[in-house]
Structure formats: C-alpha cells, structure tokens
Design a protein around this motif. Structure first.
Motif, PDB file in Angstrom:
ATOM      1  N   PRO A  70     -21.543   0.245   0.829  1.00  0.00           N
ATOM      2  CA  PRO A  70     -21.216   1.626   1.211  1.00  0.00           C
ATOM      3  C   PRO A  70     -21.004   1.824   2.717  1.00  0.00           C
ATOM      4  N   ASN A  71     -21.509   0.936   3.541  1.00  0.00           N
ATOM      5  CA  ASN A  71     -21.368   1.086   4.999  1.00  0.00           C
ATOM      6  C   ASN A  71     -20.152   0.367   5.567  1.00  0.00           C
ATOM      7  N   SER A  72     -19.395  -0.307   4.719  1.00  0.00           N
ATOM      8  CA  SER A  72     -18.213  -1.018   5.207  1.00  0.00           C
ATOM      9  C   SER A  72     -17.009  -0.072   5.218  1.00  0.00           C
ATOM     10  N   SER A  73     -16.025  -0.415   6.007  1.00  0.00           N
ATOM     11  CA  SER A  73     -14.764   0.332   6.034  1.00  0.00           C
ATOM     12  C   SER A  73     -13.791  -0.359   5.090  1.00  0.00           C
ATOM     13  N   HIS A  74     -13.002   0.438   4.382  1.00  0.00           N
ATOM     14  CA  HIS A  74     -12.045  -0.132   3.438  1.00  0.00           C
ATOM     15  C   HIS A  74     -10.622   0.132   3.910  1.00  0.00           C
ATOM     16  N   LEU A  75      -9.794  -0.900   3.861  1.00  0.00           N
ATOM     17  CA  LEU A  75      -8.369  -0.772   4.189  1.00  0.00           C
ATOM     18  C   LEU A  75      -7.549  -1.368   3.059  1.00  0.00           C
ATOM     19  N   LEU A  76      -6.329  -0.874   2.910  1.00  0.00           N
ATOM     20  CA  LEU A  76      -5.400  -1.467   1.949  1.00  0.00           C
ATOM     21  C   LEU A  76      -4.638  -2.594   2.630  1.00  0.00           C
ATOM     22  N   CYS A  77      -4.342  -3.611   1.870  1.00  0.00           N
ATOM     23  CA  CYS A  77      -3.655  -4.795   2.372  1.00  0.00           C
ATOM     24  C   CYS A  77      -2.238  -4.452   2.829  1.00  0.00           C
ATOM     25  N   ARG A  78      -1.923  -4.820   4.059  1.00  0.00           N
ATOM     26  CA  ARG A  78      -0.605  -4.535   4.634  1.00  0.00           C
ATOM     27  C   ARG A  78       0.516  -5.220   3.855  1.00  0.00           C
ATOM     28  N   ARG A  79       0.267  -6.438   3.381  1.00  0.00           N
ATOM     29  CA  ARG A  79       1.284  -7.163   2.604  1.00  0.00           C
ATOM     30  C   ARG A  79       1.593  -6.435   1.301  1.00  0.00           C
ATOM     31  N   HIS A  80       0.560  -5.942   0.621  1.00  0.00           N
ATOM     32  CA  HIS A  80       0.774  -5.208  -0.627  1.00  0.00           C
ATOM     33  C   HIS A  80       1.502  -3.889  -0.374  1.00  0.00           C
ATOM     34  N   ILE A  81       1.162  -3.206   0.711  1.00  0.00           N
ATOM     35  CA  ILE A  81       1.838  -1.954   1.048  1.00  0.00           C
ATOM     36  C   ILE A  81       3.322  -2.218   1.312  1.00  0.00           C
ATOM     37  N   ALA A  82       3.630  -3.256   2.085  1.00  0.00           N
ATOM     38  CA  ALA A  82       5.024  -3.582   2.401  1.00  0.00           C
ATOM     39  C   ALA A  82       5.805  -3.945   1.136  1.00  0.00           C
ATOM     40  N   ALA A 122       6.403  -0.734  -0.810  1.00  0.00           N
ATOM     41  CA  ALA A 122       7.377   0.106  -0.122  1.00  0.00           C
ATOM     42  C   ALA A 122       8.793  -0.420  -0.333  1.00  0.00           C
ATOM     43  N   LYS A 123       8.951  -1.731  -0.232  1.00  0.00           N
ATOM     44  CA  LYS A 123      10.266  -2.335  -0.446  1.00  0.00           C
ATOM     45  C   LYS A 123      10.778  -2.056  -1.851  1.00  0.00           C
ATOM     46  N   LYS A 124       9.903  -2.213  -2.832  1.00  0.00           N
ATOM     47  CA  LYS A 124      10.297  -1.965  -4.220  1.00  0.00           C
ATOM     48  C   LYS A 124      10.696  -0.504  -4.409  1.00  0.00           C
ATOM     49  N   LYS A 125       9.890   0.409  -3.862  1.00  0.00           N
ATOM     50  CA  LYS A 125      10.188   1.843  -4.003  1.00  0.00           C
ATOM     51  C   LYS A 125      11.490   2.203  -3.312  1.00  0.00           C
ATOM     52  N   LEU A 126      11.754   1.604  -2.137  1.00  0.00           N
ATOM     53  CA  LEU A 126      13.005   1.889  -1.440  1.00  0.00           C
ATOM     54  C   LEU A 126      14.204   1.348  -2.204  1.00  0.00           C
ATOM     55  N   ILE A 127      14.056   0.177  -2.781  1.00  0.00           N
ATOM     56  CA  ILE A 127      15.147  -0.378  -3.593  1.00  0.00           C
ATOM     57  C   ILE A 127      15.401   0.521  -4.789  1.00  0.00           C
TER      58      ILE A 127
END
Length: 113
Positions: free
Chosen positions: A79-91, A94-99
């Motif tokens: 619970p004390n850690s920070s969570h981020l989404l993977c930049r590779r997965h986001i990219a 995003a590419k798929k959605k743009l296509i």
C-alpha cells in the motif's frame, strides 16, 4: 511486473518481476507460475515475495500493465508503493487506437482522407 499468458509447457501464467538498478540496468528479481490471473493468485504470490525480501519489497515504484487484478493486488500487498503503468504498454495501445481511428469513416471525413 507482468505476466505471460500460458506461453509455457505448463499452460500457466508466468509472473515476472524485474527491478532497475541505480545504473539503469534491469535484472530479474523473481518468476512465479501462478494458477490464474485473478487477484487472489497475485495477492498470494506478492505476499510470498514480500516475505522473501522483507522491508525492501515494494518500497518504491511498481510498474505494471493495465491488469486490474494485478493492480489491485499490488495496492493491497504494497500500500505504500507508487504504481505506474508501463510506458511500452501505453505506447502499444496508443498506436493500436490511432491505427483504428485512422480507419474510421468519421476520421477520414473530418481530415479529408
């Protein structure tokens, strides 16, 4: 943290935990075959990882894909850690959605394609 989906001879998801050293190099911390990709499987596995590594486990930033079960398990166990989404997965998403968007009739009409 990320899982492969049944790409092994055991037909089980494989959870891979990687850490980044201060030098910027990645190294593997743990691998675990899990029963499924449900929250309870992740919670059990992450609690075992926390037991192995003690106070070092989850004390910083944890990066995952958008797997809700894994995200919820991380929040419960660390619970004390920070969570981020993977930049590779986001990219990749995003590419798929743009296509997909550029193939839509609305997009073509709006931008004269």
């Amino acid at each position: 943290m990320d899982t492969t989906y049944k790409t092994n001879q055991f037909d089980l998801p494989l959870l891979e935990v990687v850490e980044v050293a201060p030098t910027g190099q990645n190294f593997h911390v743990a691998f675990a075959f899990i029963k499924n990709e449900k929250k309870y499987s992740f919670v059990w596995t992450l609690k075992k990882l926390k037991t192995l590594f003690g106070t070092l486990a989850g004390s910083g930033v944890i990066v995952t894909d958008r797997d809700k079960a894994l995200i919820n398990a991380v929040q419960e166990v660390f619970p004390n850690s920070s969570h981020l989404l993977c930049r590779r997965h986001i990219a990749k998403n995003a590419k798929k959605k743009l296509i997909d968007l550029t193939k839509s009739k609305e997009y073509s009409k709006a931008f004269g394609y």
